[in-house]
Design a protein around this motif. Sequence first.
Motif, short mmCIF file in Angstrom:
data_model
loop_
_atom_site.label_atom_id
_atom_site.label_comp_id
_atom_site.label_asym_id
_atom_site.label_seq_id
_atom_site.Cartn_x
_atom_site.Cartn_y
_atom_site.Cartn_z
N GLN A 521 0.84 -1.19 0.00
CA GLN A 521 0.00 0.00 0.00
C GLN A 521 0.88 1.25 0.00
O GLN A 521 1.98 1.25 0.57
CB GLN A 521 -0.91 0.03 1.23
CG GLN A 521 -1.89 -1.14 1.35
CD GLN A 521 -1.26 -2.36 1.99
OE1 GLN A 521 -0.44 -2.23 2.89
NE2 GLN A 521 -1.64 -3.54 1.52
N SER A 523 0.20 5.62 0.40
CA SER A 523 -0.82 6.64 0.63
C SER A 523 -0.17 7.87 1.27
O SER A 523 0.92 7.80 1.86
CB SER A 523 -1.93 6.10 1.54
OG SER A 523 -1.38 5.54 2.71
N TRP A 534 4.22 -2.79 3.28
CA TRP A 534 4.02 -4.04 2.54
C TRP A 534 4.24 -5.21 3.48
O TRP A 534 4.90 -5.10 4.50
CB TRP A 534 4.90 -4.12 1.31
CG TRP A 534 6.38 -4.08 1.54
CD1 TRP A 534 7.23 -5.13 1.60
CD2 TRP A 534 7.20 -2.91 1.73
NE1 TRP A 534 8.52 -4.71 1.81
CE2 TRP A 534 8.53 -3.35 1.90
CE3 TRP A 534 6.93 -1.53 1.79
CZ2 TRP A 534 9.58 -2.47 2.10
CZ3 TRP A 534 7.98 -0.65 2.00
CH2 TRP A 534 9.28 -1.13 2.15
N TYR A 590 4.20 7.60 -8.42
CA TYR A 590 4.05 6.15 -8.52
C TYR A 590 5.15 5.47 -7.70
O TYR A 590 6.30 5.95 -7.67
CB TYR A 590 4.13 5.70 -9.98
CG TYR A 590 3.15 6.42 -10.87
CD1 TYR A 590 1.85 5.94 -11.02
CD2 TYR A 590 3.51 7.60 -11.53
CE1 TYR A 590 0.93 6.61 -11.83
CE2 TYR A 590 2.60 8.27 -12.33
CZ TYR A 590 1.31 7.77 -12.48
OH TYR A 590 0.42 8.43 -13.27
N ARG A 592 6.88 1.51 -6.41
CA ARG A 592 6.97 0.06 -6.51
C ARG A 592 8.07 -0.40 -5.56
O ARG A 592 8.95 0.40 -5.19
CB ARG A 592 7.27 -0.39 -7.94
CG ARG A 592 8.66 0.00 -8.45
CD ARG A 592 8.83 -0.37 -9.92
NE ARG A 592 10.18 -0.07 -10.38
CZ ARG A 592 10.59 -0.17 -11.66
NH1 ARG A 592 9.73 -0.57 -12.59
NH2 ARG A 592 11.83 0.13 -12.00
N ASP A 606 3.56 -4.77 -7.50
CA ASP A 606 2.68 -3.95 -8.32
C ASP A 606 3.04 -2.48 -8.13
O ASP A 606 3.67 -2.09 -7.14
CB ASP A 606 1.22 -4.17 -7.91
CG ASP A 606 0.75 -5.58 -8.21
OD1 ASP A 606 1.33 -6.22 -9.11
OD2 ASP A 606 -0.19 -6.04 -7.53
N LYS A 608 1.87 1.30 -7.36
CA LYS A 608 0.79 2.01 -6.69
C LYS A 608 0.89 3.51 -7.00
O LYS A 608 1.98 4.07 -7.08
CB LYS A 608 0.88 1.81 -5.17
CG LYS A 608 0.75 0.35 -4.73
CD LYS A 608 -0.61 -0.22 -5.06
CE LYS A 608 -0.73 -1.65 -4.54
NZ LYS A 608 -2.05 -2.25 -4.88
N GLN A 609 -0.26 4.12 -7.21
CA GLN A 609 -0.33 5.54 -7.52
C GLN A 609 -0.81 6.33 -6.31
O GLN A 609 -1.74 5.92 -5.62
CB GLN A 609 -1.27 5.78 -8.69
CG GLN A 609 -1.51 7.25 -9.01
CD GLN A 609 -2.49 7.44 -10.16
OE1 GLN A 609 -2.42 6.74 -11.16
NE2 GLN A 609 -3.42 8.38 -10.00
N GLU A 687 -9.75 6.59 2.18
CA GLU A 687 -9.69 6.53 0.71
C GLU A 687 -10.88 7.28 0.13
O GLU A 687 -12.03 7.03 0.50
CB GLU A 687 -9.72 5.07 0.23
CG GLU A 687 -8.51 4.26 0.65
CD GLU A 687 -8.55 2.85 0.10
OE1 GLU A 687 -9.36 2.59 -0.82
OE2 GLU A 687 -7.78 2.01 0.58
#
Length: 700
Positions: A521, A523, A534, A590, A592, A606, A608-609, A687
């Motif tokens: 994640q 944020s 993670w 972004y 990773r 993956d 994440k933005q 979110e």
Amino acid sequence: MKFLAHILVGLISLQYAVAGTIVTSVSTLPSFGNVYPYNSSTSLKYTVSGTSLTAPLIISSSPAFEVSLTYGYGYTGSITINPTSGTVSSTVVYVRFSPSVVATYASASNSVTNASVGSTTVSVTVSGTCIATTVPSGASAYYNTIGNVRGAGLKTALYGKVSVGTTAVGYTPGVWNAYATTDVQPNGKVWDIYSARFDVNSPYEYTLSTNQCGNYSLEGDCYNREHSFPQSWFNSSTPMVSELNHVFASDGKVNGMRNNYPYGNVTTATYTSAYGGKLGTSTANNFGYTGTVFEPIDEYKGDLARGYFFMATRYENLIAGWSTNGNAGDILAGNSFPAFLPWQLSLLLSWNNLDPVSDKEIKRNNAVAALQGNRNPFIDSPQYVQRIWGGSIAPEPTISSSNLTYTHNGTNTANLYWKSGNGNRRIVIAKAGSAVNSFPTDTFAYTANGAFASGTNLGNSCYVVYNGTGSSCTITGLNNITNYYMAVIEYNGISNITNYNTTTFLASAQVTLPVKWLGFQASLYTDESVLLNWQTATEQNNAWFETERSTDMVNWLSVDKQKGAGTSNRINTYNSIDNIAALTNTENIYYRIKQTDVNGNYTYSDVKQVTINNNQNITVQVSPNPFHNTLGLNITLPTPQTVKIAIKNGLGITVAIFEKEVNTDNQYIQMDDLQSLPSGLYMVQIEHSFGTQIVKCVKN
């Protein structure tokens, strides 16, 4: 406060000053067009240079694309060039498309990056489409009546196939018009069989229709229609005069110099074209023939040889009578089989082996078939040449593959990359638990399947997972607690004329999938920082994690590095905070995670933005803090919407989830029934449509 302390300790921000400049000759390459799985396209090129570099220049391609500094071989996923006194002089980079999965590879998401730490990365976008094979080598729907005959019988069987249901396109304007699909380069220019090269810069190129002859006096004046099998040998009769399988686009001047001379090898040249085609003689290399011959460059020798084999097959009923026309008797034997004199047959067989079927030939064969209704079987199934006329199989490669690396997803998939040797194809064998100990046998073909244990079993559970011309493959169906071993073997030829180099081949050390991910994640933590966390379920030989950040999904910067758990069978949680104060004018960031094992192999999580809402009126406040049984939030958003609220404990595990409706005004949201939560530090993740925010709080 141990959780927060762990986050702050993990904060590492790496800042690089721009150290040098990287320049490429283009920002995008023409589309590679349609390519079959396990095949490679014709190579395209660009140049790259660098000045004032403080680190090596690394050239890396997206998956399914490959790069090399040598036109003919050595393709791989990444190349490193060491600067001399900070300078990389202008260097040609060759790029080709070598897909293994049917899909569209768009330029928006595929590129070759040219990067050096401290310098701005320069990307060259690439694109292509992998399409399903329509006419596979060997027996297919088109050849399903051929049977397993050899020699003259096979030639006659093919004659019965390629001479039925054909359409003559006509010489004028038919052949001229056909070149728009049969003889066109990736850049849209004419594909001149005597003058188009991709290993050096072209001194001239032709535009379709606009530059067709016409009159010429010099090379580069115009292109015309070259009957590789001269018209005078069949009295310019129909349909041979417009038979696209032997009528190629070519430079007018070079075509004229070739005249009606046979093809052959030249050691004493009386004429040499700008691209290397030669007219002259050879007393030693033409299998006893000492007359004048024309020699094209190696790039097209196989094309022309297979065109001749087609003519001897398609016109089997006529070719015996052509030997008395003009100088046709210099190569023709006056019969339908073998059709060619011994010296010419030996030459054609050697050229067929020297220059194997290329992507250019496959595409041309498909285009011709669409116009004429027949195919050249010696392009679809090159082994037919040896089965009809005999001759030796292709020579064994002399340079093996090297530099095997891999990435993985931690559960069941691994991506293998290597640097190709000088074989025209290669086969990859995988085995679980121990080193590969069964190998391919010359003159046998094997079926590959990227799903482990689904391809041909060579014995001892050694499975073929790749068989093609590229330098990478994806293997699925693996187990993350099993060690795997690979072997990459170069070979020449195809099907029953294969010659494998099993003496010097590339063997891997163990390939493992060390990390099973539970989640990742990213944020907003504060207005100037991003929280990343993670979790892993298991780890095996895991060395470290690196957090990488990007603002364009192309250029990535390492912003944090943390030691992994090594080998572990329990859940591990990792956290990092990235300072984004310098990126306040950026809308999206972004992230990773790059996981590297003890052998140096790595994989990525993956992407994440995180959206930074600099111009949005968004506020989130916790009240009260510390809280007891009830937690409140004051939230302001630009638009009314439903928000998702997750409360996570110090291990990053979600312990409560709420969905609440929020208006545009400052709104108080109350979350009850939290009395069962133990005392400690918690993170509240909110979110909404503008992104994600996290605030911390404490329960008494």
